[in-house]
Scaffold this motif. Structure first.
Motif, PDB file in Angstrom:
ATOM      1  N   ILE A 106      -7.394 -94.712  -3.811  1.00  0.00           N
ATOM      2  CA  ILE A 106      -8.594 -93.878  -3.905  1.00  0.00           C
ATOM      3  C   ILE A 106      -8.628 -92.977  -2.685  1.00  0.00           C
ATOM      4  O   ILE A 106      -8.579 -93.446  -1.549  1.00  0.00           O
ATOM      5  CB  ILE A 106      -9.860 -94.739  -3.989  1.00  0.00           C
ATOM      6  CG1 ILE A 106      -9.837 -95.563  -5.281  1.00  0.00           C
ATOM      7  CG2 ILE A 106     -11.105 -93.852  -3.935  1.00  0.00           C
ATOM      8  CD1 ILE A 106     -10.931 -96.598  -5.367  1.00  0.00           C
ATOM      9  N   HIS A 107      -8.714 -91.680  -2.935  1.00  0.00           N
ATOM     10  CA  HIS A 107      -8.756 -90.696  -1.857  1.00  0.00           C
ATOM     11  C   HIS A 107     -10.144 -90.071  -1.752  1.00  0.00           C
ATOM     12  O   HIS A 107     -10.664 -89.859  -0.664  1.00  0.00           O
ATOM     13  CB  HIS A 107      -7.705 -89.614  -2.108  1.00  0.00           C
ATOM     14  CG  HIS A 107      -7.787 -88.464  -1.155  1.00  0.00           C
ATOM     15  ND1 HIS A 107      -7.404 -88.566   0.170  1.00  0.00           N
ATOM     16  CD2 HIS A 107      -8.226 -87.202  -1.317  1.00  0.00           C
ATOM     17  CE1 HIS A 107      -7.609 -87.412   0.768  1.00  0.00           C
ATOM     18  NE2 HIS A 107      -8.102 -86.563  -0.113  1.00  0.00           N
ATOM     19  N   LEU A 108     -10.732 -89.760  -2.913  1.00  0.00           N
ATOM     20  CA  LEU A 108     -12.020 -89.072  -2.960  1.00  0.00           C
ATOM     21  C   LEU A 108     -12.787 -89.529  -4.186  1.00  0.00           C
ATOM     22  O   LEU A 108     -12.210 -89.659  -5.268  1.00  0.00           O
ATOM     23  CB  LEU A 108     -11.788 -87.550  -3.037  1.00  0.00           C
ATOM     24  CG  LEU A 108     -13.034 -86.683  -3.169  1.00  0.00           C
ATOM     25  CD1 LEU A 108     -13.669 -86.496  -1.791  1.00  0.00           C
ATOM     26  CD2 LEU A 108     -12.686 -85.331  -3.771  1.00  0.00           C
TER      27      LEU A 108
ATOM     28  N   VAL B 190     -19.456 -86.972   8.801  1.00  0.00           N
ATOM     29  CA  VAL B 190     -19.039 -85.823   8.004  1.00  0.00           C
ATOM     30  C   VAL B 190     -17.548 -85.594   8.216  1.00  0.00           C
ATOM     31  O   VAL B 190     -17.077 -85.530   9.347  1.00  0.00           O
ATOM     32  CB  VAL B 190     -19.847 -84.562   8.379  1.00  0.00           C
ATOM     33  CG1 VAL B 190     -19.284 -83.329   7.681  1.00  0.00           C
ATOM     34  CG2 VAL B 190     -21.318 -84.746   8.029  1.00  0.00           C
ATOM     35  N   ARG B 191     -16.795 -85.488   7.126  1.00  0.00           N
ATOM     36  CA  ARG B 191     -15.364 -85.153   7.191  1.00  0.00           C
ATOM     37  C   ARG B 191     -15.155 -83.671   6.947  1.00  0.00           C
ATOM     38  O   ARG B 191     -14.375 -83.037   7.625  1.00  0.00           O
ATOM     39  CB  ARG B 191     -14.582 -85.945   6.148  1.00  0.00           C
ATOM     40  CG  ARG B 191     -14.321 -87.385   6.519  1.00  0.00           C
ATOM     41  CD  ARG B 191     -13.109 -87.569   7.415  1.00  0.00           C
ATOM     42  NE  ARG B 191     -11.882 -87.062   6.878  1.00  0.00           N
ATOM     43  CZ  ARG B 191     -11.075 -87.716   6.052  1.00  0.00           C
ATOM     44  NH1 ARG B 191     -11.381 -88.935   5.662  1.00  0.00           N
ATOM     45  NH2 ARG B 191      -9.966 -87.163   5.626  1.00  0.00           N
TER      46      ARG B 191
ATOM     47  N   ASN C 159     -23.206 -73.562  -2.686  1.00  0.00           N
ATOM     48  CA  ASN C 159     -23.073 -74.983  -2.360  1.00  0.00           C
ATOM     49  C   ASN C 159     -22.019 -75.163  -1.273  1.00  0.00           C
ATOM     50  O   ASN C 159     -21.529 -74.199  -0.701  1.00  0.00           O
ATOM     51  CB  ASN C 159     -22.716 -75.785  -3.611  1.00  0.00           C
ATOM     52  CG  ASN C 159     -23.833 -75.766  -4.630  1.00  0.00           C
ATOM     53  OD1 ASN C 159     -24.977 -76.058  -4.312  1.00  0.00           O
ATOM     54  ND2 ASN C 159     -23.514 -75.398  -5.858  1.00  0.00           N
ATOM     55  N   ARG C 160     -21.679 -76.436  -0.999  1.00  0.00           N
ATOM     56  CA  ARG C 160     -20.694 -76.755   0.030  1.00  0.00           C
ATOM     57  C   ARG C 160     -19.748 -77.833  -0.486  1.00  0.00           C
ATOM     58  O   ARG C 160     -20.122 -78.636  -1.336  1.00  0.00           O
ATOM     59  CB  ARG C 160     -21.412 -77.286   1.284  1.00  0.00           C
ATOM     60  CG  ARG C 160     -22.286 -76.254   1.929  1.00  0.00           C
ATOM     61  CD  ARG C 160     -23.529 -76.777   2.576  1.00  0.00           C
ATOM     62  NE  ARG C 160     -23.432 -77.867   3.522  1.00  0.00           N
ATOM     63  CZ  ARG C 160     -24.517 -78.484   3.978  1.00  0.00           C
ATOM     64  NH1 ARG C 160     -25.717 -78.138   3.602  1.00  0.00           N
ATOM     65  NH2 ARG C 160     -24.389 -79.459   4.848  1.00  0.00           N
ATOM     66  N   TRP C 161     -18.533 -77.826   0.070  1.00  0.00           N
ATOM     67  CA  TRP C 161     -17.624 -78.956  -0.100  1.00  0.00           C
ATOM     68  C   TRP C 161     -17.975 -79.877   1.051  1.00  0.00           C
ATOM     69  O   TRP C 161     -17.565 -79.675   2.188  1.00  0.00           O
ATOM     70  CB  TRP C 161     -16.174 -78.492  -0.034  1.00  0.00           C
ATOM     71  CG  TRP C 161     -15.204 -79.622  -0.205  1.00  0.00           C
ATOM     72  CD1 TRP C 161     -14.543 -80.278   0.800  1.00  0.00           C
ATOM     73  CD2 TRP C 161     -14.796 -80.233  -1.418  1.00  0.00           C
ATOM     74  NE1 TRP C 161     -13.746 -81.269   0.276  1.00  0.00           N
ATOM     75  CE2 TRP C 161     -13.890 -81.265  -1.104  1.00  0.00           C
ATOM     76  CE3 TRP C 161     -15.124 -80.029  -2.766  1.00  0.00           C
ATOM     77  CZ2 TRP C 161     -13.297 -82.066  -2.058  1.00  0.00           C
ATOM     78  CZ3 TRP C 161     -14.526 -80.831  -3.719  1.00  0.00           C
ATOM     79  CH2 TRP C 161     -13.626 -81.838  -3.366  1.00  0.00           C
ATOM     80  N   LEU C 162     -18.815 -80.870   0.753  1.00  0.00           N
ATOM     81  CA  LEU C 162     -19.410 -81.716   1.784  1.00  0.00           C
ATOM     82  C   LEU C 162     -18.988 -83.154   1.535  1.00  0.00           C
ATOM     83  O   LEU C 162     -19.392 -83.761   0.540  1.00  0.00           O
ATOM     84  CB  LEU C 162     -20.935 -81.574   1.745  1.00  0.00           C
ATOM     85  CG  LEU C 162     -21.756 -82.417   2.706  1.00  0.00           C
ATOM     86  CD1 LEU C 162     -21.382 -82.141   4.161  1.00  0.00           C
ATOM     87  CD2 LEU C 162     -23.247 -82.155   2.478  1.00  0.00           C
ATOM     88  N   THR C 163     -18.152 -83.679   2.428  1.00  0.00           N
ATOM     89  CA  THR C 163     -17.693 -85.054   2.269  1.00  0.00           C
ATOM     90  C   THR C 163     -18.040 -85.876   3.505  1.00  0.00           C
ATOM     91  O   THR C 163     -18.129 -85.350   4.618  1.00  0.00           O
ATOM     92  CB  THR C 163     -16.168 -85.131   2.035  1.00  0.00           C
ATOM     93  OG1 THR C 163     -15.474 -84.720   3.210  1.00  0.00           O
ATOM     94  CG2 THR C 163     -15.739 -84.300   0.843  1.00  0.00           C
TER      95      THR C 163
ATOM     96  N   GLN D 275     -15.657 -96.534  10.392  1.00  0.00           N
ATOM     97  CA  GLN D 275     -14.633 -97.567  10.607  1.00  0.00           C
ATOM     98  C   GLN D 275     -13.284 -97.149  10.032  1.00  0.00           C
ATOM     99  O   GLN D 275     -12.260 -97.731  10.374  1.00  0.00           O
ATOM    100  CB  GLN D 275     -15.061 -98.912   9.996  1.00  0.00           C
ATOM    101  CG  GLN D 275     -16.166 -99.590  10.738  1.00  0.00           C
ATOM    102  CD  GLN D 275     -17.546 -99.236  10.179  1.00  0.00           C
ATOM    103  OE1 GLN D 275     -17.677 -98.543   9.190  1.00  0.00           O
ATOM    104  NE2 GLN D 275     -18.581 -99.686  10.856  1.00  0.00           N
ATOM    105  N   ASP D 276     -13.294 -96.150   9.132  1.00  0.00           N
ATOM    106  CA  ASP D 276     -12.054 -95.672   8.517  1.00  0.00           C
ATOM    107  C   ASP D 276     -12.186 -94.163   8.288  1.00  0.00           C
ATOM    108  O   ASP D 276     -12.184 -93.703   7.152  1.00  0.00           O
ATOM    109  CB  ASP D 276     -11.815 -96.413   7.195  1.00  0.00           C
ATOM    110  CG  ASP D 276     -10.438 -96.158   6.616  1.00  0.00           C
ATOM    111  OD1 ASP D 276      -9.578 -95.557   7.308  1.00  0.00           O
ATOM    112  OD2 ASP D 276     -10.216 -96.540   5.451  1.00  0.00           O
ATOM    113  N   PRO D 277     -12.294 -93.392   9.378  1.00  0.00           N
ATOM    114  CA  PRO D 277     -12.583 -91.962   9.241  1.00  0.00           C
ATOM    115  C   PRO D 277     -11.517 -91.170   8.499  1.00  0.00           C
ATOM    116  O   PRO D 277     -11.805 -90.102   7.965  1.00  0.00           O
ATOM    117  CB  PRO D 277     -12.728 -91.476  10.685  1.00  0.00           C
ATOM    118  CG  PRO D 277     -12.049 -92.505  11.514  1.00  0.00           C
ATOM    119  CD  PRO D 277     -12.146 -93.798  10.765  1.00  0.00           C
ATOM    120  N   ASP D 278     -10.290 -91.671   8.438  1.00  0.00           N
ATOM    121  CA  ASP D 278      -9.241 -90.995   7.680  1.00  0.00           C
ATOM    122  C   ASP D 278      -9.050 -91.608   6.295  1.00  0.00           C
ATOM    123  O   ASP D 278      -8.122 -91.252   5.579  1.00  0.00           O
ATOM    124  CB  ASP D 278      -7.917 -91.042   8.454  1.00  0.00           C
ATOM    125  CG  ASP D 278      -7.997 -90.269   9.753  1.00  0.00           C
ATOM    126  OD1 ASP D 278      -8.674 -89.220   9.776  1.00  0.00           O
ATOM    127  OD2 ASP D 278      -7.396 -90.720  10.752  1.00  0.00           O
TER     128      ASP D 278
END
Length: 129
Positions: free
Chosen positions: A3-5, A28-29, A37-41, A46-49
């Motif tokens: 799972i990536h996104l 926020v990544r 709108n925004r591409w807001l992820t 603990q696992d920022p990547d």
């Protein structure tokens, strides 16, 4: 395969950004303008990547009825793992977060369900050890 996104539909991206970072503690990544709108992820500190959660605008006509049906039936749109549901429930409640289900132990897992202020219910869960 991993799972990536994944995404959750939100009524207001700025309200969602504040709730998911300030209350839930995500970071926020990506925050990229894409027109109105925004591409807001966001991701776990603990696992920022690791896997990202896209705070997806609820613009599509099918989204409103879908989200309303889930909320009406008490079905969470997402679930997040925590170390201690009781402690997290207390911390979030002290921040003014509204819960629709108080901590509940069900065999080897404890869960609680909260309102994300953006039209969704979110479940927090921990395996009881």
């Amino acid at each position: 395969m991993r799972i990536h996104l994944t995404s959750i539909f939100v009524d207001d991206q700025e309200v969602a950004r504040r709730f998911y970072t300030e209350a839930l503690g995500f970071v926020v990544r990506h925050d990229v303008p894409t027109g109105e709108n925004r591409w807001l992820t966001v991701a776990s500190p603990q696992d920022p990547d690791g896997p990202e959660l896209l705070l997806e605008p609820s613009d599509h006509p099918a989204v409103g009825p879908f989200k309303a049906a889930l909320v009406a039936d008490g079905i969470p749109a997402a679930q997040f793992a925590v170390d201690d549901v009781h402690a997290e429930h207390e911390r979030l409640r002290d921040l003014g977060v509204r819960f629709t289900q108080e901590p509940l132990s069900m065999g080897p897992v404890t869960t609680a369900v909260l309102d994300d202020t953006c039209g969704n219910l979110v479940q927090i869960a921990a395996m009881d050890v």
